[in-house]
Motif scaffolding. Sequence first.
Motif, PDB file in Angstrom:
ATOM      1  N   SER A 153      44.178  30.005  31.848  1.00 36.09           N
ATOM      2  CA  SER A 153      43.868  29.564  33.045  1.00 36.09           C
ATOM      3  C   SER A 153      43.176  28.174  32.628  1.00 36.09           C
ATOM      4  N   SER A 155      39.937  25.412  33.967  1.00 38.93           N
ATOM      5  CA  SER A 155      38.946  25.041  34.695  1.00 38.93           C
ATOM      6  C   SER A 155      38.195  24.018  34.586  1.00 38.93           C
ATOM      7  N   THR A 162      37.885  26.820  38.976  1.00 37.14           N
ATOM      8  CA  THR A 162      39.171  27.285  38.374  1.00 37.14           C
ATOM      9  C   THR A 162      40.425  26.987  39.284  1.00 37.14           C
ATOM     10  N   ASP A 164      43.656  27.684  40.408  1.00 35.64           N
ATOM     11  CA  ASP A 164      44.729  28.699  40.586  1.00 35.64           C
ATOM     12  C   ASP A 164      45.762  28.100  41.278  1.00 35.64           C
ATOM     13  N   GLN A 184      41.252  28.629  29.157  1.00 32.35           N
ATOM     14  CA  GLN A 184      40.933  29.931  28.816  1.00 32.35           C
ATOM     15  C   GLN A 184      42.224  30.817  28.441  1.00 32.35           C
TER      16      GLN A 184
END
Length: 188
Positions: A153, A155, A162, A164, A184
């Motif tokens: 992910s 961020s 974050t 998404d 991450q």
Amino acid sequence: IFVVSPLSYVTRLSCFIHFLLELSCKKLLPLIHSLLQYREEQDREFQEALLADQQREIARREEEERIRLEQLRIEEETRNAEEEAALKLTTARSMVRDEPPKGGSEPTARVRLTLPNGKRIDRRFYASDTVDVIRAFLIVRFHEQEIPIENFSLSTNFPKKTFDDGSLTLKEAGLCPQAVMMIQDLDA
């Protein structure tokens, strides 16, 4: 001298033979009976052993078939995963454009990507590129440099956010003119 008539002799001999036969039968019948019982017991034990062997053979074949099917399933899953990874890499490569030149006419975003191990990757992207382009860039980069990160992910720390929604442009995501993004590893 004692004289015996032939008829009497035959009669006595016949009785004696009959006596011997009865005596033999009395002794032989139990012996024959025990031999027959022994033979039946051997036959029964043989049939039980044969049945047990057949059942073991069936179980062995079933286990071999189960193992063969499991291997086929694993091979199929591996092949599917490899095809999926190849498709993902091909799609990612098609999304990534060359790095924009410094001072070009189109607005750009300078993004510093920080890996989980602390290493950094600096790259410029077009402001009109989407967050998915950064993901695609990382997929290609991880593959080329054999970095074992597949699910990740993105961020930022300031402001804490974050990403998404991969369809946001870098400008819409607030990553222009520059940003620091953390990667991450979701599998770690």
